[in-house]
Write a protein that holds these residues in place. Structure first.
Motif, mmCIF file in Angstrom:
data_model
loop_
_atom_site.group_PDB
_atom_site.id
_atom_site.type_symbol
_atom_site.label_atom_id
_atom_site.label_comp_id
_atom_site.label_asym_id
_atom_site.label_seq_id
_atom_site.Cartn_x
_atom_site.Cartn_y
_atom_site.Cartn_z
ATOM 1 N N UNK A 1 0.832 -1.203 0.000
ATOM 2 C CA UNK A 1 0.000 0.000 0.000
ATOM 3 C C UNK A 1 0.870 1.257 0.000
ATOM 4 N N UNK A 2 1.973 1.211 0.736
ATOM 5 C CA UNK A 2 2.866 2.360 0.847
ATOM 6 C C UNK A 2 4.311 1.936 0.932
ATOM 7 N N UNK A 3 5.174 2.700 0.285
ATOM 8 C CA UNK A 3 6.609 2.397 0.318
ATOM 9 C C UNK A 3 7.355 3.682 0.616
ATOM 10 N N UNK A 4 8.343 3.598 1.472
ATOM 11 C CA UNK A 4 9.223 4.743 1.684
ATOM 12 C C UNK A 4 10.666 4.307 1.511
ATOM 13 N N UNK A 5 11.376 4.993 0.608
ATOM 14 C CA UNK A 5 12.803 4.714 0.409
ATOM 15 C C UNK A 5 13.608 5.645 1.303
ATOM 16 N N UNK A 6 14.667 5.129 1.900
ATOM 17 C CA UNK A 6 15.498 5.917 2.811
ATOM 18 C C UNK A 6 16.977 5.697 2.496
ATOM 19 N N UNK A 7 17.827 6.362 3.267
ATOM 20 C CA UNK A 7 19.262 6.416 2.945
ATOM 21 C C UNK A 7 20.001 5.089 3.084
ATOM 22 N N UNK A 8 19.463 4.151 3.871
ATOM 23 C CA UNK A 8 20.146 2.865 4.058
ATOM 24 C C UNK A 8 19.149 1.859 4.625
ATOM 25 N N UNK A 9 19.559 0.604 4.633
ATOM 26 C CA UNK A 9 18.738 -0.421 5.279
ATOM 27 C C UNK A 9 18.572 -0.103 6.760
ATOM 28 N N UNK A 10 19.632 0.359 7.400
ATOM 29 C CA UNK A 10 19.528 0.702 8.820
ATOM 30 C C UNK A 10 18.592 1.881 9.040
ATOM 31 N N UNK A 11 18.563 2.832 8.096
ATOM 32 C CA UNK A 11 17.608 3.944 8.210
ATOM 33 C C UNK A 11 16.180 3.401 8.128
ATOM 34 N N UNK A 12 15.956 2.400 7.271
ATOM 35 C CA UNK A 12 14.618 1.796 7.158
ATOM 36 C C UNK A 12 14.235 1.124 8.476
ATOM 37 N N UNK A 13 15.172 0.404 9.076
ATOM 38 C CA UNK A 13 14.871 -0.319 10.311
ATOM 39 C C UNK A 13 14.697 0.657 11.477
ATOM 40 N N UNK A 14 15.630 1.608 11.608
ATOM 41 C CA UNK A 14 15.539 2.533 12.745
ATOM 42 C C UNK A 14 14.293 3.417 12.634
ATOM 43 N N UNK A 15 13.981 3.903 11.437
ATOM 44 C CA UNK A 15 12.784 4.740 11.291
ATOM 45 C C UNK A 15 11.503 3.958 11.573
ATOM 46 N N UNK A 16 11.496 2.680 11.209
ATOM 47 C CA UNK A 16 10.322 1.848 11.496
ATOM 48 C C UNK A 16 10.089 1.766 13.001
ATOM 49 N N UNK A 17 11.153 1.465 13.741
ATOM 50 C CA UNK A 17 10.976 1.305 15.190
ATOM 51 C C UNK A 17 10.815 2.641 15.899
ATOM 52 N N UNK A 18 11.382 3.712 15.346
ATOM 53 C CA UNK A 18 11.157 5.031 15.944
ATOM 54 C C UNK A 18 9.700 5.464 15.758
#
Ligand SMILES: *Cc1c(COP(=O)(O)O)cnc(C)c1O
Length: 420
Positions: free
Chosen positions: A84-101
């Motif tokens: 339904x929604x996708x967000x691209x970020x600067x790194x895999x770790x940015x994807x993981x940290x932003x998810x949990x934040x």
């Protein structure tokens, strides 16, 4: 205009035929690299409308928030995954940290396996712990253990699709049944198998996090990450998101992530990265299928070598995860395998003799890469943590690339020979 994300087109066709949100003025056939920070508007009304999300197709205002080149990659990932929604970020770790934040809060907990990517382990164990978020390590093979670790403050169950370097595969459909009863979202790091080989929604996954540095980047060109929200979880059950409204075609999660968290954290994907990774998306299936076929061939080949004491690959008969691997993945289970020699010294000698296979970290490059995880990735971990993670010192990890498999076999054979 709204896109036609037709799911009856096949995987690569969906990615390659995905249209831009707005027609390019020059008719460029690939989305150009919009390498600019800000976007201008013809008048005050239209800049206000853009900031207030009042237009039919959202305009870009500032590249930390959104950018056409990055949006193009997000659209291709949406077309590939059906999310339904996708967000691209600067790194895999940015994807993981932003998810949990976005979902964690003081007093909440994350139920997960200790067998995690090194920085994810450190994020949970140290970074988030400082803000009062508890990590509960469980054996994901034991469904009862997973169930009993969950309580009303569990913000997510998290695991990696195939753990690295242990190559375990959690029974996601079984775990998902428990999570649904307990109103806990399932978040999976699916870096190791792209969407053409794994149907996340069918397995019960609510959100995928992906390091696009790996398969997607098209040959380790750039660092990137993506958060893929299937829109399947009811976030009214999360204490922090329960008051957020579902809006503009986004779940409460994606709404908070995109409108607040990601822009505050500022780990935006670079437009040039997005250009290269969008190109990588177009050949993703082709590369994945070739690499994972070669990986299976090499796993069988290594199993036949006398000096190799153990080989790990989920499709081998010797893997305890063969059954779940066959049921979750439509093709071969990816391009990562592990193997053990007699001892650490033998591993070092073997690696130093390799001529085609490169000694490097990273996964799913076009080049075949080898690493000795115990002395590198986990090299600075204190012994008790190494014990918890359980890393053998005679184990090497191989990420199989696009070279001809016969050449890789020849390189392995010559490196196994005792020459001194
Ligand atoms: C590489 C990797 C990450 C981290 O991604 P980066 O793009 O390096 O930040 C996370 N999870 C897995 C499984 C990975 O392989």
């Amino acid at each position: 205009m709204p896109q036609n994300h037709s799911q009856n087109k096949k995987f690569s066709t969906r990615i390659i035929s995905e249209k831009f949100k707005k027609q390019d003025v020059h008719g460029a056939i690939s989305m150009p690299i919009y390498r600019n920070a800000a976007f201008e508007f013809p008048d005050s009304e239209s800049i206000a409308a853009a900031f207030q999300y009042k237009e039919e197709v959202a305009s870009h205002t500032y590249t930390r928030i959104t950018n056409p080149s990055v949006e193009n990659l997000e659209c291709k990932i949406k077309a590939a995954s059906g999310a339904e929604n996708v967000m691209a970020l600067a790194s895999g770790m940015a994807a993981i940290s932003n998810t949990f934040l976005t979902i964690a809060y003081t007093g909440s907990n994350i139920v997960t396996s200790p067998h995690l990517f090194g920085n994810t382990f450190s994020l949970f164990n140290f970074t988030l712990a400082a803000f009062g978020v508890e990590v509960r390590f469980v054996n994901t093979d034991n469904i009862e253990e997973v169930a009993s670790a969950i309580d009303e403050n569990t913000c997510a169950f998290f695991c990696e699709l195939i753990t690295n370097p242990h190559l375990e595969i959690a029974n996601l459909p079984e775990i998902s049944k428990i999570l649904k009863m307990r109103n806990v979202p399932m978040i999976v790091d699916a870096t190791v198998i792209p969407w053409c080989g794994f149907d996340a929604r069918k397995a019960g996954v609510d959100i995928e996090v992906v390091s696009t540095t790996k398969y997607i980047s098209g040959g380790a060109t750039t660092i990137g990450g993506a958060i893929v929200d299937y829109g399947t979880f009811n976030w009214a059950h999360n204490k922090r998101l329960s008051t957020v409204i579902k809006k503009d075609g986004m779940s409460q999660f994606s709404f908070k992530l995109k409108r607040e968290i990601a822009r505050n954290m500022g780990a935006a994907m670079d437009p040039e990265t997005a250009y290269l990774q969008a190109l990588g998306m177009e050949s993703l299936q082709l590369r994945f299928e070739k690499m994972s076929t070669s990986a299976y061939d090499l796993a069988k080949f290594l199993s036949e070598q006398n000096k190799v004491v153990k080989v790990g690959y989920p499709k081998l008969e010797s893997s305890p995860y063969k059954k779940i691997s066959d049921s979750l993945f439509s093709g071969n289970p990816g391009a990562m395998l592990t193997f053990c020699l007699e001892n650490k010294e033998a591993c070092y000698k073997f690696m130093d003799r390799l001529q085609i296979i490169r000694r490097a970290t990273n996964l799913f490059d076009n080049k075949t890469l080898i690493i000795h995880p115990e002395s590198t990735i986990y090299g600075t971990f204190p012994p008790e943590m190494k014990g918890l993670i359980g890393i053998e010192d005679n184990l090497m990890r191989l990420s199989v690339g696009l070279e001809d498999v016969a050449d890789l076999q020849a390189d392995i054979i010559q490196a196994l020979e005792d020459k001194n």
